[in-house]
Design a protein around this motif. Structure first.
Motif, PDB file in Angstrom:
ATOM      1  N   ALA A 226       0.829  -1.204   0.000  1.00 32.03           N
ATOM      2  CA  ALA A 226       0.000   0.000   0.000  1.00 32.03           C
ATOM      3  C   ALA A 226       0.860   1.251   0.000  1.00 32.03           C
ATOM      4  O   ALA A 226       1.866   1.324   0.711  1.00 32.03           O
ATOM      5  CB  ALA A 226      -0.937  -0.004   1.202  1.00 32.03           C
ATOM      6  N   ASN A 227       0.439   2.251  -0.794  1.00 32.91           N
ATOM      7  CA  ASN A 227       1.196   3.495  -0.895  1.00 32.91           C
ATOM      8  C   ASN A 227       0.264   4.713  -0.874  1.00 32.91           C
ATOM      9  O   ASN A 227       0.624   5.783  -1.326  1.00 32.91           O
ATOM     10  CB  ASN A 227       2.031   3.494  -2.183  1.00 32.91           C
ATOM     11  N   LYS A 228      -0.927   4.525  -0.319  1.00 30.93           N
ATOM     12  CA  LYS A 228      -1.908   5.605  -0.321  1.00 30.93           C
ATOM     13  C   LYS A 228      -1.403   6.829   0.417  1.00 30.93           C
ATOM     14  O   LYS A 228      -1.720   7.967   0.051  1.00 30.93           O
ATOM     15  CB  LYS A 228      -3.212   5.108   0.307  1.00 30.93           C
ATOM     16  N   LEU A 229      -0.611   6.610   1.452  1.00 32.13           N
ATOM     17  CA  LEU A 229      -0.057   7.712   2.239  1.00 32.13           C
ATOM     18  C   LEU A 229       1.426   7.931   1.950  1.00 32.13           C
ATOM     19  O   LEU A 229       2.102   8.665   2.666  1.00 32.13           O
ATOM     20  CB  LEU A 229      -0.259   7.440   3.733  1.00 32.13           C
ATOM     21  N   GLY A 230       1.922   7.292   0.914  1.00 36.03           N
ATOM     22  CA  GLY A 230       3.322   7.467   0.547  1.00 36.03           C
ATOM     23  C   GLY A 230       4.281   6.656   1.384  1.00 36.03           C
ATOM     24  O   GLY A 230       5.482   6.930   1.398  1.00 36.03           O
ATOM     25  N   GLN A 231       3.791   5.639   2.106  1.00 35.97           N
ATOM     26  CA  GLN A 231       4.647   4.897   3.026  1.00 35.97           C
ATOM     27  C   GLN A 231       5.706   4.045   2.325  1.00 35.97           C
ATOM     28  O   GLN A 231       6.680   3.629   2.949  1.00 35.97           O
ATOM     29  CB  GLN A 231       3.801   4.013   3.953  1.00 35.97           C
ATOM     30  N   CYS A 232       5.527   3.807   1.026  1.00 36.96           N
ATOM     31  CA  CYS A 232       6.525   3.025   0.289  1.00 36.96           C
ATOM     32  C   CYS A 232       7.691   3.886  -0.198  1.00 36.96           C
ATOM     33  O   CYS A 232       8.684   3.348  -0.704  1.00 36.96           O
ATOM     34  CB  CYS A 232       5.877   2.328  -0.903  1.00 36.96           C
ATOM     35  N   ARG A 235       7.876   7.895  -5.541  1.00 38.40           N
ATOM     36  CA  ARG A 235       7.394   9.188  -6.021  1.00 38.40           C
ATOM     37  C   ARG A 235       6.321   8.961  -7.078  1.00 38.40           C
ATOM     38  O   ARG A 235       6.542   9.007  -8.288  1.00 38.40           O
ATOM     39  CB  ARG A 235       8.551   9.995  -6.601  1.00 38.40           C
ATOM     40  N   SER A 236       5.133   8.678  -6.605  1.00 42.99           N
ATOM     41  CA  SER A 236       4.030   8.378  -7.514  1.00 42.99           C
ATOM     42  C   SER A 236       2.715   8.641  -6.791  1.00 42.99           C
ATOM     43  O   SER A 236       2.641   8.626  -5.567  1.00 42.99           O
ATOM     44  CB  SER A 236       4.105   6.919  -7.987  1.00 42.99           C
ATOM     45  N   SER A 237       1.689   8.864  -7.578  1.00 43.66           N
ATOM     46  CA  SER A 237       0.370   9.110  -6.992  1.00 43.66           C
ATOM     47  C   SER A 237      -0.457   7.844  -6.873  1.00 43.66           C
ATOM     48  O   SER A 237      -1.614   7.899  -6.470  1.00 43.66           O
ATOM     49  CB  SER A 237      -0.387  10.133  -7.850  1.00 43.66           C
ATOM     50  N   ILE A 238       0.115   6.690  -7.221  1.00 45.67           N
ATOM     51  CA  ILE A 238      -0.632   5.442  -7.148  1.00 45.67           C
ATOM     52  C   ILE A 238      -0.840   5.035  -5.701  1.00 45.67           C
ATOM     53  O   ILE A 238      -0.022   5.330  -4.827  1.00 45.67           O
ATOM     54  CB  ILE A 238       0.075   4.324  -7.934  1.00 45.67           C
ATOM     55  N   ASP A 239      -1.917   4.360  -5.438  1.00 43.83           N
ATOM     56  CA  ASP A 239      -2.258   3.943  -4.089  1.00 43.83           C
ATOM     57  C   ASP A 239      -1.590   2.636  -3.680  1.00 43.83           C
ATOM     58  O   ASP A 239      -1.542   2.312  -2.495  1.00 43.83           O
ATOM     59  CB  ASP A 239      -3.780   3.789  -3.941  1.00 43.83           C
ATOM     60  N   SER A 240      -1.089   1.869  -4.647  1.00 46.80           N
ATOM     61  CA  SER A 240      -0.503   0.577  -4.328  1.00 46.80           C
ATOM     62  C   SER A 240       0.685   0.300  -5.241  1.00 46.80           C
ATOM     63  O   SER A 240       0.685   0.694  -6.421  1.00 46.80           O
ATOM     64  CB  SER A 240      -1.548  -0.535  -4.479  1.00 46.80           C
ATOM     65  N   VAL A 241       1.680  -0.362  -4.676  1.00 49.43           N
ATOM     66  CA  VAL A 241       2.857  -0.786  -5.436  1.00 49.43           C
ATOM     67  C   VAL A 241       2.809  -2.311  -5.480  1.00 49.43           C
ATOM     68  O   VAL A 241       3.198  -2.983  -4.526  1.00 49.43           O
ATOM     69  CB  VAL A 241       4.167  -0.296  -4.775  1.00 49.43           C
ATOM     70  N   PRO A 242       2.328  -2.913  -6.573  1.00 45.10           N
ATOM     71  CA  PRO A 242       2.103  -4.362  -6.594  1.00 45.10           C
ATOM     72  C   PRO A 242       3.378  -5.197  -6.626  1.00 45.10           C
ATOM     73  O   PRO A 242       3.349  -6.361  -6.213  1.00 45.10           O
ATOM     74  CB  PRO A 242       1.271  -4.566  -7.857  1.00 45.10           C
ATOM     75  N   LYS A 246      12.235   0.304  -6.399  1.00 45.47           N
ATOM     76  CA  LYS A 246      13.296   1.009  -5.677  1.00 45.47           C
ATOM     77  C   LYS A 246      12.768   2.331  -5.150  1.00 45.47           C
ATOM     78  O   LYS A 246      12.119   3.093  -5.874  1.00 45.47           O
ATOM     79  CB  LYS A 246      14.488   1.238  -6.602  1.00 45.47           C
ATOM     80  N   CYS A 247      13.042   2.608  -3.877  1.00 42.11           N
ATOM     81  CA  CYS A 247      12.594   3.858  -3.264  1.00 42.11           C
ATOM     82  C   CYS A 247      13.380   5.033  -3.820  1.00 42.11           C
ATOM     83  O   CYS A 247      14.552   4.899  -4.205  1.00 42.11           O
ATOM     84  CB  CYS A 247      12.749   3.796  -1.749  1.00 42.11           C
ATOM     85  N   VAL A 248      12.746   6.191  -3.828  1.00 45.45           N
ATOM     86  CA  VAL A 248      13.390   7.402  -4.335  1.00 45.45           C
ATOM     87  C   VAL A 248      14.205   8.015  -3.208  1.00 45.45           C
ATOM     88  O   VAL A 248      13.702   8.800  -2.405  1.00 45.45           O
ATOM     89  CB  VAL A 248      12.338   8.395  -4.859  1.00 45.45           C
ATOM     90  N   MET A 249      15.481   7.631  -3.146  1.00 49.17           N
ATOM     91  CA  MET A 249      16.377   8.147  -2.099  1.00 49.17           C
ATOM     92  C   MET A 249      17.782   8.273  -2.658  1.00 49.17           C
ATOM     93  O   MET A 249      18.282   7.344  -3.305  1.00 49.17           O
ATOM     94  CB  MET A 249      16.409   7.213  -0.890  1.00 49.17           C
ATOM     95  N   ASP A 250      18.392   9.412  -2.448  1.00 47.81           N
ATOM     96  CA  ASP A 250      19.771   9.618  -2.860  1.00 47.81           C
ATOM     97  C   ASP A 250      20.671   9.479  -1.633  1.00 47.81           C
ATOM     98  O   ASP A 250      21.289  10.433  -1.171  1.00 47.81           O
ATOM     99  CB  ASP A 250      19.931  10.999  -3.491  1.00 47.81           C
ATOM    100  N   ALA A 251      20.715   8.277  -1.084  1.00 47.95           N
ATOM    101  CA  ALA A 251      21.485   8.037   0.139  1.00 47.95           C
ATOM    102  C   ALA A 251      21.812   6.560   0.238  1.00 47.95           C
ATOM    103  O   ALA A 251      21.160   5.720  -0.384  1.00 47.95           O
ATOM    104  CB  ALA A 251      20.707   8.498   1.368  1.00 47.95           C
ATOM    105  N   ASN A 252      22.832   6.259   1.020  1.00 51.56           N
ATOM    106  CA  ASN A 252      23.214   4.880   1.303  1.00 51.56           C
ATOM    107  C   ASN A 252      22.590   4.477   2.633  1.00 51.56           C
ATOM    108  O   ASN A 252      23.027   4.910   3.695  1.00 51.56           O
ATOM    109  CB  ASN A 252      24.731   4.733   1.364  1.00 51.56           C
ATOM    110  N   TYR A 273      15.511   9.608   7.299  1.00 52.79           N
ATOM    111  CA  TYR A 273      14.560   9.931   6.240  1.00 52.79           C
ATOM    112  C   TYR A 273      13.219   9.313   6.618  1.00 52.79           C
ATOM    113  O   TYR A 273      13.164   8.145   7.018  1.00 52.79           O
ATOM    114  CB  TYR A 273      15.028   9.367   4.894  1.00 52.79           C
ATOM    115  N   THR A 274      12.147  10.085   6.501  1.00 49.61           N
ATOM    116  CA  THR A 274      10.824   9.589   6.857  1.00 49.61           C
ATOM    117  C   THR A 274       9.873   9.789   5.691  1.00 49.61           C
ATOM    118  O   THR A 274      10.018  10.733   4.901  1.00 49.61           O
ATOM    119  CB  THR A 274      10.258  10.313   8.092  1.00 49.61           C
ATOM    120  N   THR A 275       8.901   8.913   5.581  1.00 51.95           N
ATOM    121  CA  THR A 275       7.885   9.019   4.545  1.00 51.95           C
ATOM    122  C   THR A 275       6.618   8.325   5.024  1.00 51.95           C
ATOM    123  O   THR A 275       6.671   7.429   5.864  1.00 51.95           O
ATOM    124  CB  THR A 275       8.378   8.378   3.229  1.00 51.95           C
ATOM    125  N   GLY A 276       5.478   8.758   4.506  1.00 53.15           N
ATOM    126  CA  GLY A 276       4.215   8.149   4.895  1.00 53.15           C
ATOM    127  C   GLY A 276       3.337   9.079   5.699  1.00 53.15           C
ATOM    128  O   GLY A 276       3.430  10.304   5.602  1.00 53.15           O
TER     129      GLY A 276
END
Length: 302
Positions: A226-232, A235-242, A246-252, A273-276
């Motif tokens: 589920a990505n409705k709140l961006g927890q995944c 960088r997308s407006s979709i509600d689910s990542v089936p 790869k997460c959008v992060m420029d970090a190790n 880094y936090t998301t969701g």
């Protein structure tokens, strides 16, 4: 003095003896104890030049080492002791500490107790016709060695990583938190998850209520569910990542953790880094993102 090993001592002004074999037989410690160092004795002592002439063999053999000086009020009573070092230290230096051996990652078999019916956890009654309860610890996939099991108190699914860096998952899959490739809303036993064959082994992970995140050996994050709140962290407006993306992060990333609908990642520089969801301040950015969406309806930015 005791480390001089019978090679004697010398007074200030005396020269070192070139030949160590000329050292006196009497131990230096015994000579030290029998010598009177009082001011009266020092005044009555013959000049250093006469003492040198009488017995030049009392000089200490030259040896590599530190010089220990005993300070008294009478300068003539000061003695310089040459303490030897271990010959091996002189040529090679002090012994170096041994490097700790790299310990192998511990592994073992996967054991579980309780129900395998993920659909009934937290609900009134089981929804499956057959019972899949395990009243005693039972071995799952006995031929596979696992290094890590990932679960959460707010999730009804779990992940397990084997020694080859493959990820197995089981439990609820209503929001594709285990991936759409399994083709079921619940998974009764561990299955190998698809979409992680990108060439890097998986070393860690975390699970939320309806999403999962894994960390590979290249320190990159992958998420599914589920990505409705961006927890995944996609960088997308979709509600689910089936499928795992790869997460959008420029970090190790070195560590990841998931809450019910938010995720936190720690990089190798110590940054978080936090998301969701930010409804209760979970993102730790000083705000909840609360705003009015429509009349009588409030929403929270992620």
């Amino acid at each position: 003095v005791m480390a001089s090993q019978g090679r004697g001592y010398r007074r200030r002004g005396q020269e070192k003896t070139e030949d160590a074999a000329a050292a006196p037989a009497n131990p230096a410690w015994a000579a030290f104890l029998t010598e009177d160092t009082s001011p009266a004795a020092a005044a009555a002592a013959p000049p250093a030049s006469e003492e040198k002439a009488e017995d030049s063999s009392s000089a200490t053999a030259a040896a590599a080492g530190a010089t220990t000086t005993t300070d008294t009020d009478d300068e003539s009573a000061t003695r310089n002791y040459v303490l030897p070092l271990t010959p091996e230290w002189v040529t090679k230096g002090p012994p170096k500490a041994k490097k700790a051996k790299k310990e192998a990652v511990a592994s073992g078999i996967l054991i579980q107790a309780g129900t395998l019916d993920a659909t009934c956890i937290g609900r009134n009654k089981p929804t499956m016709e057959r019972s899949f309860d395990l009243p005693i610890p039972s071995v799952l996939l006995p031929r596979i060695q696992f290094t890590k099991v990932i679960s959460s108190c707010n999730a009804a699914h779990a992940l397990a990583i084997d020694t080859n860096g493959n990820v197995y998952g089981w439990g609820r899959n209503e929001a594709d938190q285990l991936g759409a490739g399994l083709g079921s809303s619940y998974v009764g036993k561990p299955f190998l998850l698809e979409g992680l064959d990108h060439g890097s082994k998986i070393v860690d992970g975390a699970v939320g209520k309806f999403h999962s995140m894994v960390l590979d050996a290249d320190q990159q994050l992958w998420a599914v569910g589920a990505n409705k709140l961006g927890q995944c962290g996609i960088r997308s407006s979709i509600d689910s990542v089936p499928n795992f993306r790869k997460c959008v992060m420029d970090a190790n990333v070195v560590q990841v953790s998931c809450g019910e609908a938010f995720s936190v990642a720690l990089d190798d520089d110590g940054y978080l880094y936090t998301t969701g969801s930010a409804e209760f301040g979970q993102q730790a950015n000083g705000e909840t993102g609360e705003r009015i969406l429509t009349a009588n309806k409030v929403t929270f930015d992620n």
